[in-house]
Design a protein around this motif. Structure first.
Motif, PDB file in Angstrom:
ATOM      1  N   THR A 196      -8.736  13.951  40.236  1.00 18.47           N
ATOM      2  CA  THR A 196      -7.961  13.023  39.414  1.00 18.47           C
ATOM      3  C   THR A 196      -6.709  13.660  38.820  1.00 18.47           C
ATOM      4  O   THR A 196      -5.717  12.973  38.588  1.00 18.47           O
ATOM      5  CB  THR A 196      -8.811  12.421  38.279  1.00 18.47           C
ATOM      6  OG1 THR A 196      -9.378  13.472  37.519  1.00 18.47           O
ATOM      7  CG2 THR A 196      -9.899  11.531  38.822  1.00 18.47           C
ATOM      8  N   CYS A 197      -6.749  14.967  38.587  1.00 20.32           N
ATOM      9  CA  CYS A 197      -5.554  15.642  38.073  1.00 20.32           C
ATOM     10  C   CYS A 197      -4.422  15.546  39.092  1.00 20.32           C
ATOM     11  O   CYS A 197      -3.284  15.246  38.745  1.00 20.32           O
ATOM     12  CB  CYS A 197      -5.880  17.107  37.754  1.00 20.32           C
ATOM     13  SG  CYS A 197      -4.460  18.044  37.119  1.00 20.32           S
ATOM     14  N   THR A 203      -3.004  11.972  39.150  1.00 16.63           N
ATOM     15  CA  THR A 203      -2.090  11.709  38.041  1.00 16.63           C
ATOM     16  C   THR A 203      -0.774  12.463  38.208  1.00 16.63           C
ATOM     17  O   THR A 203       0.300  11.913  37.932  1.00 16.63           O
ATOM     18  CB  THR A 203      -2.750  12.087  36.697  1.00 16.63           C
ATOM     19  OG1 THR A 203      -3.960  11.341  36.576  1.00 16.63           O
ATOM     20  CG2 THR A 203      -1.848  11.780  35.531  1.00 16.63           C
ATOM     21  N   SER A 234       1.640   7.294  35.817  1.00 18.86           N
ATOM     22  CA  SER A 234       0.800   6.357  35.052  1.00 18.86           C
ATOM     23  C   SER A 234       0.268   5.196  35.884  1.00 18.86           C
ATOM     24  O   SER A 234      -0.542   4.416  35.395  1.00 18.86           O
ATOM     25  CB  SER A 234       1.611   5.775  33.895  1.00 18.86           C
ATOM     26  OG  SER A 234       2.062   6.795  33.060  1.00 18.86           O
ATOM     27  N   ALA A 244      -3.419   5.403  36.165  1.00 20.03           N
ATOM     28  CA  ALA A 244      -4.083   5.845  34.924  1.00 20.03           C
ATOM     29  C   ALA A 244      -4.856   4.673  34.359  1.00 20.03           C
ATOM     30  O   ALA A 244      -4.538   4.134  33.298  1.00 20.03           O
ATOM     31  CB  ALA A 244      -3.047   6.385  33.943  1.00 20.03           C
TER      32      ALA A 244
END
Length: 139
Positions: free
Chosen positions: A123-124, A127, A132, A135
């Motif tokens: 997930t890092c 992102t 966003s 997100a």
């Protein structure tokens, strides 16, 4: 005691109606979201698009929907002309943990069809690469 003529009352009522008509919205359906910039966004664990459950609708112009960071996501999409792959990558340090996530978006941007699917190592990285837009669980 003051007497007001019937003619003066009618003139005042006519003026009030004109002012109300000018203040009313031009279209009765103006509350409806613009359908030309809306994306259904999903993020699923794993490397398959079908791993995603549910989804979040993002509407832009103006930013709205159930997306928690709609204004930021719409601004990033605007800068990339709706092309998620063209959103500039953030310069962040992500852990080297293999926990793949697959992001998927489909809908329209300014009347143009959008279809995007990409799998990230975690997930890092998602992102860092998409800002966003995905997100979906962020506060």
């Amino acid at each position: 005691m003051t007497h007001t003529s019937l003619k003066a009352v009618r003139a005042a009522l006519a003026a009030a109606l004109v002012l109300l008509a000018c203040a009313a919205p031009a279209r009765a359906d103006s509350w409806r979201p613009a359908r030309d910039s809306g994306l259904m966004l999903t993020v699923g664990h794993g490397e398959a698009q079908s791993a995603a459950v549910g989804g979040t609708m993002l509407w832009c112009d103006p930013p709205r929907g159930h997306h928690r960071r709609a204004a930021d996501a719409c601004a990033e999409l605007e800068a990339a002309d709706g092309r998620i792959a063209d959103i500039p990558a953030k310069d962040v340090i992500c852990p080297m943990v293999h926990a793949p996530v697959t992001a998927h978006a489909h809908g329209t941007w300014r009347g143009r069809a959008v279809e995007y699917t990409e799998t990230f190592s975690n997930t890092c990285m998602l992102t860092a690469r998409t800002g966003s837009v995905f997100a979906l669980n962020a506060p």
